[in-house]
Scaffold this active site. Structure first.
Site, PDB file in Angstrom:
ATOM      1  N   ASP A 178      -3.244  35.727 -25.993  1.00 59.66           N
ATOM      2  CA  ASP A 178      -4.435  35.057 -26.470  1.00 59.66           C
ATOM      3  C   ASP A 178      -4.417  33.673 -25.820  1.00 59.66           C
ATOM      4  O   ASP A 178      -3.369  33.195 -25.372  1.00 59.66           O
ATOM      5  CB  ASP A 178      -4.463  34.973 -28.001  1.00 59.66           C
TER       6      ASP A 178
HETATM    7  C1  BGC Z   1      -9.550  33.997 -29.345  1.00 61.12           C
HETATM    8  C2  BGC Z   1      -9.693  35.303 -28.592  1.00 61.12           C
HETATM    9  C3  BGC Z   1     -10.587  35.093 -27.406  1.00 61.12           C
HETATM   10  C4  BGC Z   1     -10.013  34.001 -26.533  1.00 61.12           C
HETATM   11  C5  BGC Z   1     -10.842  33.710 -25.305  1.00 61.12           C
HETATM   12  C6  BGC Z   1      -9.174  32.832 -28.460  1.00 61.12           C
HETATM   13  O1  BGC Z   1      -9.305  31.629 -29.136  1.00 61.12           O
HETATM   14  O2  BGC Z   1      -8.604  34.139 -30.367  1.00 61.12           O
HETATM   15  O3  BGC Z   1     -10.176  36.298 -29.419  1.00 61.12           O
HETATM   16  O4  BGC Z   1     -10.765  36.284 -26.703  1.00 61.12           O
HETATM   17  O5  BGC Z   1      -9.940  32.791 -27.288  1.00 61.12           O
HETATM   18  O6  BGC Z   1     -12.028  33.079 -25.631  1.00 61.12           O
END
Ligand code: BGC
Length: 755
Positions: free
Chosen positions: A229
Site C-alpha cells: 500500500d
Molecule cells: C490506499 C489504497 C490506495 C492507495 C493508492 C492508499 O492510501 O490505502 O487503497 O490504492 O493509497 O492511492
C-alpha cells in the site's frame, strides 16, 4: 517475452530500482533494455487516474470517469454475474486509459460499523465478500488488465492504520479475515495483491513472510506481484525476503540503496531481488502484450450500466402497508440535500471525478415532486426555518421522501467514525417530517450501518448505500416501482453500536488492536447470542413475495470428501416480477469447537415472473462444513450432524434439513498422564486399552454401585457429581485414588494408546 533472460541482463542497481515506483503511479523503465514504465491507478469502483499532480488521498484532480456503486452497495446485489459485467466495463476503461492494473477490489471484512472505509468493503461475511471479489476480478481481468486485491490483511480500521497491529488468533484469521482473499486468489487469480499498512500479530504486512509467501503463494497459489500500500514499507530488505515485490510509490531511492547494500553485504540473496523483478515484469509485459488502447470508453453507456447496477443494489429495509412503490400521479415531497446532490461515493483514494452525476430530484423531472432542503450537509444542527420548510412541503404531499445518510465528514478513508449516529439535524428533520406526514419514506446514503431512532415513525426505509454516480436515477426507479428492489443486507444493522461484537476492543490500545471477539463477527455473534437486531444480515424486501419449498438433499449421510447437492424451489407468489436471493446457511448441530450457529455457504439470485417457480441448487463441499483446526493447522470437519437452512435472510429460514457428515481425517491424539478420563473415554481405541483401569477407578468414584451407600453419603456425593469428578480427573489420579497400577504399567498403557 523471456522475463528471466531480461532480468539476467539487469545490473543490481537496476533491479533494486525496479522494486519501487518511478512516481506515484508508474513502475520504473529501464531504457537501456527497452523496459517501459507501466501505470497503475485507483480503484476500486471506477478509475481515479491522475494525469498531472498525484497523491494517494484523492486531493488532486483525476481524469473524468464513471463512478460505479461502491463495494458496500455492490455486495448487496448478491449478484456476482452483474458485478462481473461491471468489472468488464472497468477493464475496458483501463485499456482505453493505458492502465496495467486497477487498485482494487478492497475486500477487508466489515468488523465494526465504525471503520471509516467500510464503504469500500463488501461485507461482514467472508463468503459473500469472496464471491463478489472473485467476480469483479474476473470481469476486469477478462480485458487483460490486472487487479490489485487489497488490503492484505486484517486492515479493518483506519485509526492508526500505518502503525497498528491487528492481533488475532489463527482460527479467526483463517475463518473470517482470509477467505475473501483466498477465494479471490484461487478462483480469479488477481495479477497483483496489495499488502496492508498495518502489522499482523506484530509483523508489518509489508514484511510478513507468513502472509506474503507461505499463505498467499505456497498455499493459495498466487503468482503475480505483491505491491505495498502507498507508503506501507518499513524494512524494505525484510520486505524483499518476505515476498513484497514492488514498493509504491517510492522511497526516493533510499530503500533501493538499502537493497543493493544488503545484497553486497551478503544479507539478502540477490536471487530474491531477481524474483521480485521477474514477478513485476511478468505483469508489466502481460499487460503490454495485450494492450488495446483503441478500446472505446463509452461513458454514457457505463453511466446507464451504473444506474442499472445501483437499482439492483438497493435494499428495501421496511415497507409498512406497502407504501412503496409510490404512485407517479401523486404529489410527492423530496426532502434533503442528498435528494439534489446525493452522497454516492466515499472520500479518499477511491474518490472518482465523475463525468456526470444524477441526483434523485433531477431524475424525477416530469413527476409531481416538490423539494425542500431539510438540512445542511456540513452542519450538525438544523435551523428552524429549514425544518419548517420541510414540514410544509411534507404536509402538502401525499408522501414525503427524506434523503438522508452520512456526510463525507462522518465516513471517509483515513479515520474511523466515533459513533453510529447520523447527524442530529437529519434525525430531527426525519422526525419532524414523519410527524407531519404519515407516509414518510427514508432513503439512506451511507457505507455502513447507522442507528435509526425514528424507525418506528416512518413507513419505509430504502438503503441506497453509496450507489455511484447514477444513484439518483436508480432511487427514483425503485421508489416509483420501475424497478423492484432486490438487494439484501451484506451486514447486520445492530440496534445500537454497543451491541456490535467488536465494540469493547475496536480501535485498540495504542498500536495494538486485539480481535477478541474471534470468529464471532456480525451475524455469527448476534445469532449465537440470540440478540435482537435492527435488520439482520441478508434481509431485504421486495414489492412481490416469495415462497420457499421442496428442500432436497442429495444424501442423508456423506463423507467430508464428498459433495452434497442441495435443491429448493422458490416461487413468486405476488403480482409483480421480482428477484429473490435464496441464501443457504450451514450450522454444526453438535459441535465440540465453539462455532457460530449458522454461516452463509451459498446463495443464488433468481428472477421470477408472478406465479413462476424455479428450482435453485447449491453444491457444498468440505469447506462448507469445516472449521479451522489449530492442532493440524488445516480445515477440519467434525463428524456429526449439520443443519442446512435456506431462506430469504439469516433470520428468515423456512427450510431446514440435516445431513450427517463423516470425517475422513483422524485428528492426532497424544495422551499423557495429564489427559482426563472424559477425553480418553471419547476415543474408542484408547478407552478399550484403558478399560481395566477405568473400571477400577469408576468403582472408587461409586459409579458401579450406589445401592449399598448410606443416604448421607448419597446426598454428599450425587451421581452427577461423582460422574463429573471422574470425567475431569487426569489419568494420574489413578495413583491418588487407587487405580491399582504402577507407574510402569501406566507408561505401557499410554504407549499403547498413543501407538
Ligand atoms: C490506499 C489504497 C490506495 C492507495 C493508492 C492508499 O492510501 O490505502 O487503497 O490504492 O493509497 O492511492
Amino acid at each position: 517475452m523471456d522475463i528471466k533472460a531480461l532480468v539476467s541482463q539487469m545490473t543490481l542497481e537496476e533491479k533494486a530500482g525496479l522494486c519501487s515506483g518511478d512516481d506515484f503511479w508508474h513502475t520504473k523503465a529501464v531504457e537501456r533494455l527497452g523496459i517501459p514504465r507501466s501505470m497503475v491507478s485507483d480503484g476500486p469502483h471506477g478509475l481515479r487516474k491522475q494525469d498531472e499532480a498525484a497523491d494517494h488521498l484523492g486531493i488532486n484532480d483525476s481524469i473524468k470517469a464513471v463512478c460505479f456503486p461502491a463495494a458496500c452497495a455492490t455486495a448487496a446485489s448478491f449478484d456476482p454475474d452483474m458485478i462481473r459485467e461491471m468489472g468488464e466495463a472497468i477493464g475496458d476503461s483501463c485499456q482505453h486509459e493505458k492502465l496495467s492494473v486497477v487498485l482494487g477490489p478492497a475486500v477487508n471484512i466489515k468488523r465494526s460499523p465504525l471503520c471509516g472505509r467500510n464503504f469500500e468493503y463488501f461485507s461482514e461475511d467472508p463468503y459473500l465478500a469472496g464471491r463478489m471479489a472473485a467476480a469483479v476480478i474476473q470481469g476486469i481481468q477478462s480485458r487483460n488488465v490486472g487487479t490489485s486485491i487489497k488490503h492484505f490483511a486484517l486492515n479493518n480500521q483506519e485509526h492508526r492504520r500505518m502503525s497498528s497491529s491487528s492481533d488475532a488468533d489463527e482460527r479467526t484469521i483463517r475463518e473470517i479475515y482470509f477467505p475473501a482473499f483466498e477465494t479471490a486468489v484461487k478462483e480469479a487469480a488477481p495479477w497483483t495483491v496489495m499488502c496492508s499498512y498495518n502489522r499482523v500479530n506484530g509483523v508489518y504486512a509489508s514484511e510478513n513472510p507468513w502472509l506474503l509467501t507461505e499463505v498467499l503463494r505456497n498455499e493459495w497459489g498466487f503468482d503475480g506481484y505483491v505491491v505495498s500500500d502507498w507508503g506501507a514499507v518499513s524494512d524494505r530488505v525484510a520486505g524483499v525476503a518476505a515476498g513484497l515485490d514492488l514498493e509504491m510509490p517510492s522511497s526516493g531511492g533510499v530503500n533501493d540503496r538499502k537493497i543493493v547494500e544488503a545484497v553486497k553485504a551478503g544479507k539478502l540473496d540477490e536471487k530474491l531481488v531477481d524474483r521480485a523483478c521477474e514477478r513485476i515484469l511478468k505483469i508489466v509485459y502481460r499487460y503490454l502484450e495485450n494492450a488495446k488502447p483503441e478500446t472505446p470508453w463509452d461513458k454514457e453507456a457505463q453511466h446507464a450500466q451504473a444506474a442499472d447496477i445501483a437499482a439492483e443494489c438497493m435494499v428495501l429495509l421496511k415497507n409498512e402497508g406497502g407504501i412503496l412503490p409510490l404512485d407517479r400521479q401523486d404529489e410527492i415531497a423530496f426532502i434533503g440535500e442528498f435528494a439534489r446532490k446525493p452522497r454516492f461515493q466515499g472520500g479518499g483514494s477511491s474518490h472518482i471525478n465523475c463525468f456526470r452525476t444524477t441526483g434523485a430530484l433531477e431524475a424525477a423531472e416530469g413527476l409531481k415532486v416538490a423539494w425542500a432542503r431539510g438540512y445542511d450537509v456540513a452542519a450538525d444542527d438544523a435551523p428552524e426555518e429549514m425544518i419548517a420548510e420541510a414540514v410544509a412541503a411534507a404536509k402538502n404531499a401525499k408522501a414525503a421522501v427524506v434523503f438522508a445518510g452520512l456526510p463525507d465528514s462522518y465516513e471517509s478513508e483515513g479515520y474511523d467514525r466515533s459513533h453510529m449516529r447520523m447527524p442530529d439535524c437529519q434525525n430531527r428533520v426525519i422526525e419532524a417530517v414523519a410527524a407531519a406526514n404519515p407516509n414518510t419514506v427514508v432513503v439512506l446514503h451511507n457505507g455502513a450501518p447507522v442507528e435509526m431512532p425514528w424507525i418506528g415513525k416512518v413507513k419505509a426505509v430504502l438503503e441506497a448505500y453509496l450507489g455511484g454516480q447514477a444513484v439518483g436515477e436508480a432511487a427514483v426507479r425503485v421508489l416509483f416501482g420501475d424497478a423492484n428492489p432486490c438487494g439484501k443486507l451484506p451486514e447486520t444493522f445492530p440496534l445500537k453500536l454497543e451491541d456490535n461484537p467488536s465494540y469493547l476492543y475496536y480501535g485498540g490500545e495504542g498500536n495494538v488492536t486485539e480481535y477478541r471477539e474471534g470468529v464471532f463477527v456480525g451475524y455469527r455473534y448476534y445469532d449465537k447470542k440470540k440478540m435482537d437486531v435492527l435488520f439482520p444480515f441478508g434481509h431485504g424486501l421486495s414489492y412481490t413475495a416469495f415462497e420457499f419449498s421442496g428442500l432436497k438433499l442429495s444424501a442423508e449421510k456423506i463423507k467430508d470428501t464428498d459433495t452434497l447437492t442441495v435443491a429448493a424451489t422458490v416461487k413468486n407468489t405476488g403480482s409483480r416480477a421480482g428477484k429473490a436471493v435464496a441464501q443457504l446457511y450451514v450450522g454444526d448441530a453438535e459441535s465440540t469447537p465453539i462455532r457460530p450457529v449458522r454461516e452463509l455457504k451459498g446463495f443464488v439470485k433468481v428472477e421470477l415472473q408472478p406465479g413462476e417457480s424455479r428450482e435453485v441448487s447449491f453444491t457444498l463441499d468440505k469447506r462448507a462444513f469445516a472449521y479451522w483446526n489449530t492442532q493440524i493447522h488445516d480445515w477440519h470437519v467434525e463428524t456429526g450432524a449439520f443443519t442446512i437452512e435456506i431462506g430469504e435472510s439469516s433470520r428468515d429460514l423456512p427450510l431446514c434439513g440435516t445431513v450427517q457428515v463423516e470425517s475422513t481425517v483422524e485428528l492426532p491424539r497424544r495422551y499423557t498422564m495429564d489427559s482426563i478420563f472424559m477425553d480418553v473415554m471419547a476415543d474408542p481405541k484408547a478407552k478399550e486399552i484403558l478399560m481395566p483401569v477405568i473400571r477400577r477407578t469408576m468403582a472408587i468414584f461409586g459409579h458401579d454401585d450406589r445401592e449399598g451407600t448410606s443416604e448421607a453419603a448419597r446426598e454428599a456425593v450425587t451421581e452427577d457429581m461423582s460422574m463429573a469428578m471422574m470425567n475431569y480427573m487426569p489419568l494420574r489420579g489413578v495413583f491418588s485414588f487407587g487405580g491399582g497400577i504402577t507407574p510402569e504399567e501406566a507408561g505401557e498403557l499410554l504407549a499403547k494408546m498413543n501407538a
